[in-house]
Scaffold this active site. Structure first.
Site, PDB file in Angstrom:
ATOM      1  N   ASP A 156       0.888  -1.157   0.000  1.00 59.15           N
ATOM      2  CA  ASP A 156       0.000   0.000   0.000  1.00 59.15           C
ATOM      3  C   ASP A 156       0.928   1.209   0.000  1.00 59.15           C
ATOM      4  OD1 ASP A 156      -1.658   2.165   0.510  1.00 59.15           O
ATOM      5  OD2 ASP A 156      -2.976   1.053   1.851  1.00 59.15           O
ATOM      6  N   HIS A 157       1.128   1.809  -1.186  1.00 59.31           N
ATOM      7  CA  HIS A 157       2.202   2.800  -1.303  1.00 59.31           C
ATOM      8  C   HIS A 157       1.970   4.014  -0.407  1.00 59.31           C
ATOM      9  CE1 HIS A 157      -0.678   4.452  -4.275  1.00 59.31           C
ATOM     10  NE2 HIS A 157      -0.125   5.609  -3.993  1.00 59.31           N
TER      11      HIS A 157
ATOM     12  N   HIS B 158      -6.163   2.482   1.148  1.00 63.60           N
ATOM     13  CA  HIS B 158      -5.467   3.690   1.603  1.00 63.60           C
ATOM     14  C   HIS B 158      -6.160   4.360   2.784  1.00 63.60           C
ATOM     15  CE1 HIS B 158      -3.183   3.047  -1.917  1.00 63.60           C
ATOM     16  NE2 HIS B 158      -3.887   3.772  -2.753  1.00 63.60           N
TER      17      HIS B 158
END
Length: 513
Positions: free
Chosen positions: A204-205, A267
């Site tokens: 999950d950047h 996110h």
């Protein structure tokens, strides 16, 4: 060049007693499946170079591409070179590039090609012997989720997923992690049948961004904020991820997924968990994950769902000075699609700290501007000893964490206007990363790829987090599926009227970032 297992080659800069020293990966390789895609070209390859340029990769590092293209090693090196030149964060240095490029290899083949995986196994064995990668290999699945079972099966069949005491094997998975709870469980089962959960890294950047990690520092390194961080003082929390772009050429991918699955499930729920979690015993991965799991386990949708959620599709409008088309005019998008490009939901966390505090999560495309922020909006003062001539309409105090762009923190409060009379207005106290520190923040993928190679999973969601997030979102998606088409909102605005209505019912309003 170091050879032998990871226990024989100890990196002097990874002494756990000195946390100030840089973390440098040991001997290893990174294998990228889907190496011809945009993610690999724009993010992964540049991140690998940036890590090398910062001295965080060992001399015995190798990068292997796997794809159907008719390339050799030199062709692959050219592709990486062009990606680095165009997208790398740090400056290009020839000596760094030449050293890194010595470890580039390319394997041609499709995911169902047994011989291709035999070639991959041979390539990695050769790198172990000639490059000194010591049997340590990470497999980055930058591919559609429907291809995961095939690739995982091939890695298992060929013996590439097999771990031993003297080497490690890890797999990296990009979102989406399923499209509902059932599919997420199926996906987890497929991956965990080949790799143990401790070897699975779900990217999950957003969790790799410096500002997101600073939430933990802000909360737990400063006594100033701890007493305020609860329902005693916080009225509500807003978490926003807004984009000013449309779908562009991604309509075929996006149709059927939508804003809630694409952003809220991963996110925004992860950001909420970091905001709402209790202080962990330590910052060890298991302790951080345990506290996030507690938050997600206690999270509920505010009912009724139809009054406490909103969704929409952008129509034509103006993005700044540019006139832009609506969603239905974008190529590849079905005219009768009910896939939302805007989603907002209201949640509550059933805990002593947060009882009665709503968390509002929203995301959308073609909104007013690109911004991601977390806003803690505080309750109004119980008594204001000012008459109406002394104050303008004061807003509620707010602590705003800006994730992107212009990373930083803003505190909004009332202050006296310089004059002989008593007049109070809203002012902002602002902290900006760009002006407070001389060090440039690394890209999220730099941090996350390095953590994969180091085997440090603190920033990666585990099975339980993924499945709990779907348990929260599934009832919303089911309600929307029975509710007909989403509302339409004009491009360049801040979403559909239904989103404003869901806030107005409780006397609140969305922030205008």
């Amino acid at each position: 060049m170091p050879t032998g297992g990871p226990t024989q080659w100890r990196n002097p800069l990874r002494d756990p007693r000195d946390k100030r020293l840089p973390r440098i990966a040991g001997p290893c390789s990174l294998v990228i499946f889907g190496v011809t895609g945009d993610l690999a070209r724009k993010k992964l390859m540049p991140a690998v170079y940036d890590l090398a340029n910062r001295g965080l990769l060992p001399p015995s590092f190798a990068l292997v591409g796997f794809a159907r293209r008719d390339w050799d090693d030199e062709d692959f090196a050219t592709i990486v070179h062009d990606a680095v030149r165009q997208h790398a964060r740090t400056g290009f240095r020839e000596e760094v590039w030449e050293r890194l490029a010595e470890g580039f290899r390319f394997v041609q083949g499709s995911f169902d090609d047994d011989e291709a995986f035999a070639r991959l196994k041979s390539t990695l064995a050769d790198l172990d012997n000639t490059r000194g990668t010591d049997g340590n290999h990470a497999f980055y699945l930058s591919i559609p989720p429907k291809a995961f079972p095939t690739v995982c099966e091939q890695l298992q069949r060929s013996g590439l997923a097999e771990e031993r005491d003297d080497h490690w094997r890890r797999v990296v998975i990009e979102k989406p992690f399923g499209h509902d709870l059932r599919s997420a469980k199926d996906l987890n089962g497929i991956v965990n049948a080949v790799f143990p959960e401790s070897s699975v890294f779900r990217i999950d950047h957003y969790l790799g961004k410096e500002t997101v990690q600073n939430i933990l520092a802000l909360r737990f390194a400063n006594q100033l904020f701890d007493p305020l961080w609860s329902s005693h003082y916080v009225d509500h929390v807003q978490i926003t991820m807004a984009e000013d772009i449309g779908l562009g050429g991604r309509a075929g991918y996006y149709d059927g997924i939508g804003a809630a699955r694409d952003v809220i499930q991963n996110h925004l729920l992860q950001l909420m968990a970091l905001v709402a979690m209790e202080e962990p015993i330590s910052f060890e991965p298991k302790q951080l994950q345990a506290e996030k799991i507690k938050v997600l386990s206690a999270t509920r949708n505010i009912l009724p769902i139809e009054e406490n959620t909103a969704r929409g599709q952008y129509g034509p409008g103006w993005q700044g000075s540019e006139k832009v088309p609506g969603l239905k005019d974008e190529e590849g998008f079905a005219a009768d699609s009910i896939t939302e490009t805007y989603a907002a939901i209201a949640l509550e966390v059933d805990s002593r700290r947060w009882a009665g505090v709503p968390f509002y999560l929203r995301t959308g495309k073609r909104l007013g501007r690109r911004v991601t922020e977390i806003a803690l909006v505080f309750k109004r003062a119980p008594h204001l000893p000012f008459d109406t001539t002394m104050t303008e309409e004061l807003s509620q105090n707010a602590l705003v964490i800006r994730v992107q762009p212009d990373e930083g923190i803003t505190l909004r409060f009332g202050s006296k206007v310089p004059a002989s009379s008593m007049e109070v207005r809203d002012v902002n106290m602002d902290f900006s990363y760009g002006t407070a520190f001389t060090e440039a923040s690394p890209e999220a993928y730099e941090r996350l790829i390095l953590d994969v190679l180091l085997g440090e999973p603190s920033l990666f969601p585990v099975n339980d987090e993924v499945e709990l997030a779907w348990e929260i979102l599934d009832p919303v998606l089911e309600n929307w599926a029975e509710s007909g088409k989403p509302d339409t909102y004009e491009a360049g605005t801040w979403g559909p009227k239904s989103a404003d209505d869901m806030m107005a019912r409780t006397g609140r309003a969305w922030r205008r970032p």
